[in-house]
Design an enzyme around this catalytic site. Structure first.
Site, short mmCIF file in Angstrom:
data_model
loop_
_atom_site.label_atom_id
_atom_site.label_comp_id
_atom_site.label_asym_id
_atom_site.label_seq_id
_atom_site.Cartn_x
_atom_site.Cartn_y
_atom_site.Cartn_z
N SER A 189 21.90 20.46 -23.81
CA SER A 189 22.05 19.35 -24.76
C SER A 189 22.84 18.21 -24.12
O SER A 189 23.60 18.42 -23.17
CB SER A 189 22.77 19.85 -26.01
OG SER A 189 24.05 20.34 -25.64
N LYS A 246 23.91 30.63 -14.14
CA LYS A 246 24.32 31.11 -15.46
C LYS A 246 23.22 30.76 -16.46
O LYS A 246 22.98 29.60 -16.77
CB LYS A 246 25.64 30.48 -15.92
CG LYS A 246 26.19 31.26 -17.10
CD LYS A 246 26.89 30.45 -18.15
CE LYS A 246 26.05 29.66 -19.08
NZ LYS A 246 25.45 30.38 -20.20
N GLU A 294 18.56 14.34 -32.35
CA GLU A 294 17.67 15.42 -31.89
C GLU A 294 17.71 16.56 -32.91
O GLU A 294 18.78 17.12 -33.17
CB GLU A 294 18.12 15.93 -30.52
CG GLU A 294 17.20 17.01 -29.98
CD GLU A 294 17.55 17.46 -28.57
OE1 GLU A 294 18.75 17.64 -28.27
OE2 GLU A 294 16.61 17.67 -27.77
N PHE A 308 18.39 27.71 -23.61
CA PHE A 308 17.68 28.85 -24.19
C PHE A 308 16.17 28.65 -24.28
O PHE A 308 15.42 29.62 -24.40
CB PHE A 308 18.23 29.16 -25.61
CG PHE A 308 17.63 28.28 -26.68
CD1 PHE A 308 16.43 28.61 -27.29
CD2 PHE A 308 18.23 27.08 -27.05
CE1 PHE A 308 15.86 27.79 -28.25
CE2 PHE A 308 17.68 26.26 -28.01
CZ PHE A 308 16.49 26.61 -28.61
N GLU A 368 23.25 32.42 -22.77
CA GLU A 368 23.62 33.73 -23.30
C GLU A 368 22.69 34.17 -24.43
O GLU A 368 22.70 35.33 -24.83
CB GLU A 368 25.09 33.75 -23.76
CG GLU A 368 25.46 32.81 -24.89
CD GLU A 368 25.79 31.39 -24.41
OE1 GLU A 368 25.12 30.89 -23.49
OE2 GLU A 368 26.72 30.79 -24.98
N ARG A 369 21.86 33.23 -24.94
CA ARG A 369 20.89 33.61 -25.96
C ARG A 369 19.65 34.24 -25.33
O ARG A 369 18.92 34.97 -25.99
CB ARG A 369 20.47 32.38 -26.77
CG ARG A 369 21.37 32.15 -27.97
CD ARG A 369 20.91 30.96 -28.77
NE ARG A 369 21.55 29.74 -28.32
CZ ARG A 369 21.15 28.51 -28.64
NH1 ARG A 369 20.09 28.36 -29.39
NH2 ARG A 369 21.79 27.46 -28.21
N CYS A 394 12.33 19.80 -24.86
CA CYS A 394 12.90 18.46 -24.67
C CYS A 394 11.79 17.43 -24.54
O CYS A 394 12.06 16.24 -24.55
CB CYS A 394 13.79 18.44 -23.43
SG CYS A 394 12.86 18.70 -21.92
P1 NAD Z 1 23.26 23.90 -24.85
O1 NAD Z 1 23.74 22.60 -24.32
O2 NAD Z 1 23.86 24.42 -26.10
O3 NAD Z 1 23.44 25.06 -23.75
C1 NAD Z 1 22.98 24.90 -22.43
C2 NAD Z 1 23.84 25.74 -21.51
O4 NAD Z 1 25.18 25.26 -21.57
C3 NAD Z 1 23.88 27.21 -21.89
O5 NAD Z 1 23.81 27.98 -20.72
C4 NAD Z 1 25.22 27.36 -22.60
O6 NAD Z 1 25.81 28.63 -22.40
C5 NAD Z 1 26.08 26.29 -21.96
N1 NAD Z 1 27.05 25.69 -22.88
C6 NAD Z 1 26.95 25.56 -24.22
N2 NAD Z 1 28.03 24.92 -24.72
C7 NAD Z 1 28.82 24.62 -23.66
C8 NAD Z 1 30.06 23.94 -23.52
N3 NAD Z 1 30.72 23.45 -24.57
N4 NAD Z 1 30.60 23.81 -22.28
C9 NAD Z 1 29.95 24.30 -21.20
N5 NAD Z 1 28.76 24.95 -21.28
C10 NAD Z 1 28.19 25.11 -22.49
O7 NAD Z 1 21.66 23.76 -25.00
P2 NAD Z 1 20.65 24.81 -25.61
O8 NAD Z 1 20.82 24.85 -27.09
O9 NAD Z 1 20.68 26.09 -24.85
O10 NAD Z 1 19.25 24.12 -25.24
C11 NAD Z 1 18.67 23.10 -26.01
C12 NAD Z 1 19.02 21.72 -25.50
O11 NAD Z 1 18.62 21.59 -24.13
C13 NAD Z 1 18.30 20.61 -26.23
O12 NAD Z 1 19.18 19.55 -26.43
C14 NAD Z 1 17.17 20.23 -25.29
O13 NAD Z 1 16.68 18.92 -25.45
C15 NAD Z 1 17.85 20.40 -23.98
N6 NAD Z 1 16.90 20.58 -22.88
C16 NAD Z 1 16.72 19.52 -22.04
C17 NAD Z 1 15.79 19.61 -21.01
C18 NAD Z 1 15.58 18.45 -20.08
O14 NAD Z 1 14.86 18.61 -19.12
N7 NAD Z 1 16.15 17.28 -20.31
C19 NAD Z 1 15.06 20.79 -20.84
C20 NAD Z 1 15.27 21.85 -21.70
C21 NAD Z 1 16.20 21.73 -22.73
#
Ligand code: NAD
Length: 508
Positions: A252, A199, A399, A175, A202-203, A307
């Site tokens: 994450s 994909k 985090e 997101f 969804e937020r 991140c």
């Molecule tokens: P998230 O892991 O909750 O969601 C990321 C994606 O995964 C979304 O599209 C979501 O729909 C999907 N998703 C969520 N739960 C899932 C599950 N159980 N099974 C399969 N798919 C699932 O992350 P977020 O809250 O959208 O974003 C924040 C996180 O992303 C933070 O931890 C941040 O550090 C990380 N991030 C990392 C980088 C990097 O380059 N390392 C860059 C941006 C964000």
């Protein structure tokens, strides 16, 4: 080539986002984009609201898809991919040139869309679009970089390497950067000759929808880019689908680890970037103003939802004069003007619970953002500095993903290395010093893939690749730059013999 059901109520275009200020603005509901047209989910009828975090109310609804929508998108991709791969790379890159021009033309519209669906302030949102444009520019340069190699390896025998597409590939995004993270993947994958199924979170599904239309306007053939809205079910279907050949993920650590395993088990190439807990080293000789400016920008930018954000400040020796400057600068930040809200009420509750717990465990709240508010409603947390954290406190280990800086005091650089090296993440780390010797020692010892000297957000800009280490990245290499192109392509090695045989060796 739309195979999902379409309905006459679906607009042919999502139009332009009308906002030119922070005032609440609604927008089109989020739909799938399959085969170059908007469509509804085939069977799933679950919806999810897209919150505007500044106001805490919905600006659109997402119609979540399922495995059947993924299958429709993959089929549309497969049908379009072969012809797309036959375009010369220069022609594929020209689509990126035109996308770049369209993004520049619509930069304010895109900036406001990102700002409204994500919550970050307009300046940060526009900077995100600019960084997305840089990623597209890298895609424009690929015809100059992606020349293969050729060598006469034996008399009359030549070996050649070319980069071939994989077929249909997929990406899943978080997101916090609705437009930039998709553009970490798309230019290399598309110029590489693949069809893509994305994909978005969804937020924040709306910015990627606009990108789908801009790609079409830039000349991308229908079916080469497809967007399936949804959550976990769609992600798992992408991991499992036999026709998806590579899987990119940013989110994450918990999810990155799990989908990396799932996609790999299904025989796919996978690169899954996870979360972070970035440590900053501050030593007594650091320049006070440079340090204060950069540390505050790092932990408050995008409300700490990056991140690359500063998360733990390792205060080495007596740096009270620097901490005071950091605190004074952060205290001047105005919610709603200098900093946006966090993404949801749940995120706000999670962030404040870390602050509450650290306080109960004996840490001192040097700057308290728990009472911040701006517009009516919304999910606000102001800049927060927690002094006197011990390394085992959750605020110093986990985090938080909010505008919170946890200060851990250490007597020596050695002790600081011990703490930084023990944290399981490995995204970024920075040092603030005027000593070249200290800078070199820290850069040589930290367990992080992206490191900075006197810089708060050490993002490697194009053409350098973006990617962390350890629990911040599952899979090999970086997601942007040349590694990205290598990830989304495979090498074909061609050995040819055209000359008359003139000598004998093991190749004959
Ligand atoms: P998230 O892991 O909750 O969601 C990321 C994606 O995964 C979304 O599209 C979501 O729909 C999907 N998703 C969520 N739960 C899932 C599950 N159980 N099974 C399969 N798919 C699932 O992350 P977020 O809250 O959208 O974003 C924040 C996180 O992303 C933070 O931890 C941040 O550090 C990380 N991030 C990392 C980088 C990097 O380059 N390392 C860059 C941006 C964000």
């Amino acid at each position: 080539m739309t195979t999902a059901t379409t309905s006459s109520s679906i607009p042919a275009s999502v139009g332009r986002f009308g906002a030119t200020s922070d005032a609440f603005t609604t927008f089109s509901d989020a739909r799938h984009w399959i085969g170059g047209a908007w469509c509804n989910p085939i069977s799933t009828r679950v919806t999810h609201e897209v919150p505007n975090p500044r106001f805490g109310k919905s600006m659109a609804t997402v119609h979540l898809g399922g495995a059947d929508d993924v299958d429709a998108a993959v089929k549309a991709g497969a049908a379009a991919q072969r012809e797309w791969a036959e375009w010369p790379i220069r022609d594929r890159a020209h689509v990126m040139y035109r996308l770049r021009e369209l993004m520049v033309k619509h930069i304010d519209e895109l900036g406001w869309l990102v700002s409204h669906e994500n919550g970050k302030i307009f300046g940060e949102a526009k900077a995100e679009v600019e960084k997305g444009i840089e990623c597209v520019e890298y895609g424009c340069s690929l015809p100059n970089l992606a020349a293969g190699n050729q060598l006469e390896v034996s008399r009359g025998v030549a070996c050649e390497v070319v980069y071939a597409p994989l077929g249909v590939v997929a990406g899943v995004t978080p997101f916090n950067f609705p437009l930039m993270v998709p553009l970490w993947m798309l230019p290399q994958a598309l110029v590489g000759g693949n069809a893509f199924v994305m994909k978005a979170s969804e937020r924040v599904p709306l910015s990627t929808m606009r990108l789908a239309e801009l790609l079409k306007e830039a000349g991308l053939p229908a079916g080469v880019f497809n967007l399936v809205q949804g959550g976990r079910e769609v992600v798992e279907a992408l991991c499992d689908h036999p026709q998806v050949k590579a899987f990119g993920f940013v989110g994450s650590t918990k999810v990155a680890r799990s989908v990396y395993g799932r996609a790999s088990m299904a025989g796919k190439r996978a690169l899954c970037l996870g979360g972070a807990k970035n440590h900053l080293f501050v030593v007594p000789d650091a320049d006070v103003n440079v340090t204060a400016e950069n540390v505050v920008a790092s932990f408050t930018g995008c409300a700490g939802q990056r991140c690359m954000a500063a998360s733990v400040l390792l205060a080495v020796g007596d740096v009270d004069h620097i901490l005071k400057a950091v605190r004074d600068r952060a205290a001047k930040m105005v919610a709603g003007k200098d900093m946006g809200p966090v993404t949801t009420q749940a995120a706000r509750d999670r962030i404040t619970s870390y602050i509450d717990a650290a306080e109960k465990q004996g840490a001192k709240i040097m700057l308290d953002g728990r009472k911040a508010s701006a517009d009516a409603g919304g999910y606000w947390v102001g800049p927060t500095i927690i002094d006197g954290c011990t390394p085992d406190m959750p605020a110093a280990r986990e985090e938080i993903f909010g505008p919170v800086l946890s200060v851990v005091r250490v007597p020596t650089l050695e002790k600081a290395f011990e703490i930084e090296n023990a944290n399981p993440y490995g995204n970024a780390s920075s040092v603030y010093t005027t000593s070249g010797d200290i800078a070199r020692r820290v850069m040589g010892r930290v367990e992080a893939g992206m490191c900075g000297v006197n810089i708060g957000v050490p993002v490697p800009r194009e053409p350098f690749g973006f990617g962390g280490w350890n629990d911040s990245c599952f899979g090999a290499g970086n997601i942007t730059g040349w590694d990205g192109y290598r990830f989304w392509t495979r090498q074909r090695k061609i050995t040819s013999k055209w000359a008359l045989q003139r000598d004998q060796n093991w190749m004959s």
